[in-house]
Design a protein around this motif. Structure first.
Motif, mmCIF file in Angstrom:
data_model
loop_
_atom_site.group_PDB
_atom_site.id
_atom_site.type_symbol
_atom_site.label_atom_id
_atom_site.label_comp_id
_atom_site.label_asym_id
_atom_site.label_seq_id
_atom_site.Cartn_x
_atom_site.Cartn_y
_atom_site.Cartn_z
ATOM 1 N N ARG A 2 0.836 -1.194 0.000
ATOM 2 C CA ARG A 2 0.000 0.000 0.000
ATOM 3 C C ARG A 2 0.876 1.251 0.000
ATOM 4 O O ARG A 2 1.872 1.329 0.723
ATOM 5 N N GLN A 14 1.110 -5.170 3.721
ATOM 6 C CA GLN A 14 0.080 -5.527 4.692
ATOM 7 C C GLN A 14 -0.449 -6.915 4.380
ATOM 8 O O GLN A 14 -0.917 -7.186 3.275
ATOM 9 N N LYS A 15 -0.368 -7.810 5.355
ATOM 10 C CA LYS A 15 -0.865 -9.175 5.204
ATOM 11 C C LYS A 15 -2.138 -9.423 6.001
ATOM 12 O O LYS A 15 -2.930 -10.288 5.656
ATOM 13 N N HIS A 16 -2.284 -8.689 7.099
ATOM 14 C CA HIS A 16 -3.385 -8.930 8.027
ATOM 15 C C HIS A 16 -4.331 -7.736 8.038
ATOM 16 O O HIS A 16 -3.992 -6.639 7.601
ATOM 17 N N ASP A 17 -5.535 -7.969 8.557
ATOM 18 C CA ASP A 17 -6.533 -6.903 8.595
ATOM 19 C C ASP A 17 -7.493 -7.160 9.746
ATOM 20 O O ASP A 17 -7.920 -8.296 9.978
ATOM 21 N N SER A 20 -10.543 -3.057 8.587
ATOM 22 C CA SER A 20 -10.512 -1.705 8.017
ATOM 23 C C SER A 20 -10.813 -1.686 6.518
ATOM 24 O O SER A 20 -11.201 -0.654 5.983
ATOM 25 N N PHE A 21 -10.667 -2.816 5.841
ATOM 26 C CA PHE A 21 -10.930 -2.867 4.404
ATOM 27 C C PHE A 21 -12.412 -3.051 4.087
ATOM 28 O O PHE A 21 -12.818 -2.913 2.943
ATOM 29 N N HIS A 27 -11.199 -12.659 4.924
ATOM 30 C CA HIS A 27 -10.144 -13.139 5.814
ATOM 31 C C HIS A 27 -10.141 -14.664 5.854
ATOM 32 O O HIS A 27 -11.189 -15.308 5.774
ATOM 33 N N TYR A 40 -5.433 -13.503 7.572
ATOM 34 C CA TYR A 40 -4.794 -13.113 6.311
ATOM 35 C C TYR A 40 -5.860 -12.684 5.305
ATOM 36 O O TYR A 40 -7.017 -13.131 5.360
ATOM 37 N N LEU A 41 -5.460 -11.840 4.383
ATOM 38 C CA LEU A 41 -6.385 -11.296 3.393
ATOM 39 C C LEU A 41 -6.500 -12.198 2.176
ATOM 40 O O LEU A 41 -5.509 -12.770 1.721
ATOM 41 N N CYS A 51 -9.161 -2.808 -2.408
ATOM 42 C CA CYS A 51 -7.745 -2.644 -2.063
ATOM 43 C C CYS A 51 -7.121 -1.484 -2.831
ATOM 44 O O CYS A 51 -6.341 -0.706 -2.267
ATOM 45 N N THR A 56 -3.635 0.501 -2.450
ATOM 46 C CA THR A 56 -2.800 -0.651 -2.796
ATOM 47 C C THR A 56 -2.308 -0.522 -4.236
ATOM 48 O O THR A 56 -3.090 -0.215 -5.138
#
Length: 245
Positions: A2, A14-17, A20-21, A27, A40-41, A51, A56
């Protein structure tokens, strides 16, 4: 990757969330080395657009599907040339890997990275787990480096790569990612990681041959008969609902 303030400012992976997306980016829980689980996304078309709206630029993915994240469905050999080597060295190396992998029954496809090198990708039936896949990739990289030490190296320290092509086998391990096909790069000129056929590899001029300004051409190529075989081994063994991490 990003870059909310643009390529010239701070970018981050960024691998995790934690949500916020929004709902369009999904996930899948994956167990980390210390035993706890992280979200993980993974994405489909709607998630892809979300994204992008979140700044992104580049997309990098696991070599596995969400149905079984512990079994690889592709091998990726990233041929990374040292500073000063021209693309002719990379081209020769790519064909060398194609021939080696073909000799053991693996069909491969080249992808221009939009950077310095080329990925040689071999689709796999997802049966082997990560330790076995990494071991195979490591041993193959070492064998190539030992048979032609003037042109190849599998050594991790950059000081040992001078004048040679680094065979990056580390894309083939649990938790590692590799650049995805048709991903835009966060680099000057916005080059695109572009799948090509081996015949094109004979004459293509550089790994950054395609850029985002040629989106129409890239879409046309993606739907062409010539490139249909690039994804056929993956499509033929899975449903249209399958998604990459």
């Amino acid at each position: 990757m990003r870059c909310p303030q643009g390529r010239a400012r701070k970018c981050f992976f960024q691998k995790h969330d934690a949500g916020s997306f929004g709902d369009a980016v999904r996930h899948v829980g994956i167990q980390e080395k210390d035993g706890h689980e992280e979200p993980y996304l993974y994405i489909d078309t709607a998630g892809l657009m979300t994204c992008v709206q979140m700044g992104t630029i580049e997309f990098h993915g696991w070599g596995a599907r969400i149905e079984d994240v512990e079994k690889a469905d592709r091998l990726v050999f990233d041929l990374d040339p040292d500073v000063g080597l021209d693309f002719e060295n990379v081209r020769t190396a790519a064909f060398h890997f194609r021939d080696i992998l073909r000799s053991i029954g693996l069909e491969t496809f080249p992808m221009l990275t939009g950077g310095k090198g080329v990925h040689v990708i071999a689709p796999l039936t997802p049966r082997a787990e990560w330790p076995e896949v990494k071991d195979f990739a490591h041993r193959l990289a070492l064998a190539v480096a030992q048979s032609d030490p003037e042109n190849f190296t599998a050594a991790l320290p950059k000081v040992q790569r001078k004048g040679r092509i680094f065979v990056d086998y580390l894309r083939n391990q649990r938790g590692a990612t590799a650049l995805m096909p048709y991903a835009v790069r966060a680099r000057e000129g916005a080059p695109v990681a572009a799948p090509i056929i081996w015949k094109e590899m004979e004459t293509i001029d550089k790994p950054s041959h395609f850029c985002i300004r040629e989106a129409g051409e890239l879409l046309r190529r993606a739907g062409s008969k010539a490139l249909s075989n690039w994804v056929a081994p993956i499509r033929n063994s899975r449903t249209c609902e399958d998604r990459h991490l």
